[in-house]
Design an enzyme around this catalytic site. Structure first.
Site, PDB file in Angstrom:
ATOM      1  CG  ASN A 147      -1.757   1.225   1.356  1.00 61.19           C
ATOM      2  OD1 ASN A 147      -1.855   2.008   0.410  1.00 61.19           O
ATOM      3  ND2 ASN A 147      -2.388   1.407   2.510  1.00 61.19           N
ATOM      4  CD1 TRP A 148       3.450   1.040  -3.039  1.00 58.31           C
ATOM      5  CD2 TRP A 148       3.664   2.442  -4.773  1.00 58.31           C
ATOM      6  NE1 TRP A 148       4.231   0.422  -3.973  1.00 58.31           N
ATOM      7  CE2 TRP A 148       4.383   1.260  -5.057  1.00 58.31           C
ATOM      8  CE3 TRP A 148       3.646   3.456  -5.727  1.00 58.31           C
ATOM      9  CZ2 TRP A 148       5.091   1.078  -6.241  1.00 58.31           C
ATOM     10  CZ3 TRP A 148       4.350   3.276  -6.922  1.00 58.31           C
ATOM     11  CH2 TRP A 148       5.060   2.105  -7.169  1.00 58.31           C
ATOM     12  CE  LYS A 149      -0.101   3.530   4.737  1.00 61.68           C
ATOM     13  NZ  LYS A 149      -0.288   3.751   6.163  1.00 61.68           N
TER      14      LYS A 149
ATOM     15  CG  HIS B  57      -5.892   1.571   5.112  1.00 62.93           C
ATOM     16  ND1 HIS B  57      -5.552   2.578   5.987  1.00 62.93           N
ATOM     17  CD2 HIS B  57      -4.804   0.783   5.007  1.00 62.93           C
ATOM     18  CE1 HIS B  57      -4.304   2.412   6.376  1.00 62.93           C
ATOM     19  NE2 HIS B  57      -3.823   1.319   5.801  1.00 62.93           N
TER      20      HIS B  57
ATOM     21  CD  GLU C 133      -3.435  -2.919   7.408  1.00 66.52           C
ATOM     22  OE1 GLU C 133      -2.256  -2.955   7.046  1.00 66.52           O
ATOM     23  OE2 GLU C 133      -4.170  -1.959   7.160  1.00 66.52           O
TER      24      GLU C 133
ATOM     25  N   GLY D 210       2.003   2.134  11.077  1.00 65.93           N
ATOM     26  CA  GLY D 210       2.851   3.328  11.171  1.00 65.93           C
ATOM     27  C   GLY D 210       3.584   3.411  12.494  1.00 65.93           C
TER      28      GLY D 210
ATOM     29  CB  SER E  58       5.103  -1.716  12.101  1.00 63.43           C
ATOM     30  OG  SER E  58       4.495  -0.473  12.379  1.00 63.43           O
TER      31      SER E  58
ATOM     32  N   GLY F 157       2.850  -1.184   4.317  1.00 64.51           N
ATOM     33  CA  GLY F 157       2.751   0.243   4.017  1.00 64.51           C
ATOM     34  C   GLY F 157       4.111   0.823   3.686  1.00 64.51           C
TER      35      GLY F 157
END
Ligand code: PEP
Length: 260
Positions: free
Chosen positions: A10-12, A97, A168, A174, A214, A235
């Protein structure tokens, strides 16, 4: 039979330029082509996606989106339909998400997005996870149970085998560290069980569960081997292409006992 693993990146809202997006996608595709038992899906910002579709045929490398509209077409400024994503060659869509939920998506809206994605013939990677862990009272189990039941409330059983479940825990996204592999094992069994309450135990046995929060190339092998999940939703590390390529290699060779 060896169970294939699924790694979703997930590149965001990264990277900043199309040039960098092309570079990361190219290196990821090259690495994916070397893998034996791992499928890779990258989910770039939609604005870059069409430019990243390659004429090269790498069967275990695909593109996905970070969300999709629940509307089919028409006056919905700024939105992209699941059919459009499918039309440019995408195969997967991340749905629900925690960042989308935090921005206002309810379980009901997510349920509509899942339906739109499935009806378009794409695979939804449906994110579920507790905001915090209640080690004393176990309230996070109740939270997850409600979230999973509500998220899939309006999805027909005929689609149960088309879904990927992404567990998740929000507190681990993060963060500095992932959830421990032992806890991941426990929680992945729990989310499967609740999925089974909705769609039946036969579907629960089949649903792939991927873990996100993470993950790096350093912890990926233990999460796969000890956590016994079917893959990872990654991520930050998915746009750090050196780390991501390493992560793909360690996952591809991870053994059931946690030793590479
Ligand atoms: C995510 O946002 O889905 C995620 C797992 O992020 P990170 O890997 O950076 O924690």
């Amino acid at each position: 039979m060896i169970q294939r693993k699924l790694i979703v990146g997930n590149w965001k809202m990264n990277p900043a330029t199309l040039e960098d997006a092309r570079r990361i996608a190219r290196k990821t595709r090259t690495a994916a082509a070397q893998l034996v038992q791992t499928d890779v899906v990258i989910c770039p910002p939609s604005i870059f996606a069409a430019a990243l579709i390659s004429k090269k045929n790498t069967p275990n490398f695909n593109l996905g989106a970070q969300t999709a509209s629940f509307e089919e077409s028409g006056s919905h400024t700024g939105q992209i339909s699941a059919a459009m994503l499918k039309n440019i060659g995408m195969t997967h869509v991340i749905v629900g998400h925690s960042e989308e939920r935090a921005a206002g998506d309810t379980d009901e809206m997510i349920s509509r997005r899942i339906r739109a994605v499935l009806e378009a013939g794409l695979t939804p990677v449906v994110c579920v996870g507790e905001k915090s862990r209640d080690n004393e009272g176990g309230a996070h189990f109740e939270f997850l149970k409600d979230q999973i039941r509500n998220t899939f409330a309006n999805i027909s059983e005929k689609y149960a085998r088309e879904i990927v479940l992404a567990y998740e825990p929000v507190w681990a996204i993060g963060a500095k560290e992932a959830m421990s592999p032992e806890q991941i094992y426990e929680m992945s069994l729990f989310v499967k069980k609740v999925f089974g309450d909705v769609f039946g135990q036969a579907s629960a046995m089949k649903v792939p569960v991927v873990y996100g929060g993470s993950v790096t190339f350093r912890n990926a092998a233990d999460i796969i081997a000890i956590g016994q999940v079917d893959g990872l939703l990654v991520g930050r590390e998915s746009v750090n292409v050196t780390g991501f390529v390493e992560l793909l290699k360690v996952v591809d060779t991870a053994k059931a006992d946690g030793v590479n």
